[in-house]
Design an enzyme around this catalytic site. Sequence first.
Site, PDB file in Angstrom:
ATOM      1  CB  SER A  71      39.268  67.146  25.984  1.00 33.80           C
ATOM      2  OG  SER A  71      38.274  67.621  25.089  1.00 33.80           O
TER       3      SER A  71
ATOM      4  CE1 TYR B  64      42.004  71.600  25.001  1.00 26.75           C
ATOM      5  CE2 TYR B  64      40.198  70.418  23.953  1.00 26.75           C
ATOM      6  CZ  TYR B  64      40.802  70.917  25.090  1.00 26.75           C
ATOM      7  OH  TYR B  64      40.215  70.728  26.318  1.00 26.75           O
TER       8      TYR B  64
END
Length: 344
Positions: free
Chosen positions: A145, A170
Amino acid sequence: MNRILVTGAAGFIGYHLCKSLISKGFFVVGIDNINNYYDVRLKYNRLEELGIDKNCASQFHEVVASSKFINSFSFIRMNIEDRKSLPKIFKNYKFDVVCNLAAQAGVRYSIENPEAYIDSNIVGFLNVMECCRNNKIKHFIYASSSSVYGLNNEIPFKVTDNVESPISLYAATKKSNELIAHSYSHLYKIPTTGLRFFTVYGPWGRPDMAYFLFADAIVNNRPINVFNNGNMERDFTFISDIIDGILKIVIGPLKDRLINEKYYKIYNIGNNKSIKLSDFIDEIEKNLSIKSAKNMMAMQPGDVVKTWANVDQLIADYDYSPNTTINFGVEQFIKWYKEYFNVH
């Protein structure tokens, strides 16, 4: 026919990837736990588009697609952290390539529910990697990501930038995935390719993403929440550009990498430009023919002001060519949104 495992197959990117792989003649096995992070009806509807009956997909056992995709697509509902079942699937199907897209998504949700991220993004990822090691998988491709860049001040983001300062759990789990992949590539000579996704949008997208929330609020006469008073920029990347990039990596030869023992690779995959959030909102309003009311709000925890992907390496290695404008991309999303939600 190459056999490919796609985890997170009922998700936004996973669905589109399965659809494209099937159309190109691959045998695809999809795995997803269909969790309730967002409305599961959307996940079931994606699976129905792939030929999987909702009543079958709701059960925890293997189901084979309808005759529309018979011998091309199978679906299994399960958690990737299931250490007993996942190895059996690898043994039965003898995959050539694994695309690991399964993960607990969302930056802000990780602040409220950290355990879900450790279970899926760390334990699950390691379980998939172990299965790859034990079954001699030819190529392991996985989702990282843009969040790993954290508070990086160098624009555009390059894969050589320091990413040691994640600002959300995350992001930390995605950076951990990259480290685990590096270890397995080094120890076991498994070709691994990590893809740092940048703000993917388009039809069948995730309802928790800003563009989806904007459209939903505008259609339902609610004001939209615009964080950091609108002073945000994102490398918005249309789903078709993302899928084209993944397919180039799936199909592309590994010979040169193996000869030079470059088993571990990381790429940015984005639109190669940064778009002002206000411009993106303008496109949504134009396609809905509605002007929105706006709540200007402060910056959210775990968020960043600007993202911009340097994709030079992906262009050089795989001839990656993102070319979808936000005008066309937003038009396609709103067209799907209106049809899916029966908006007139």
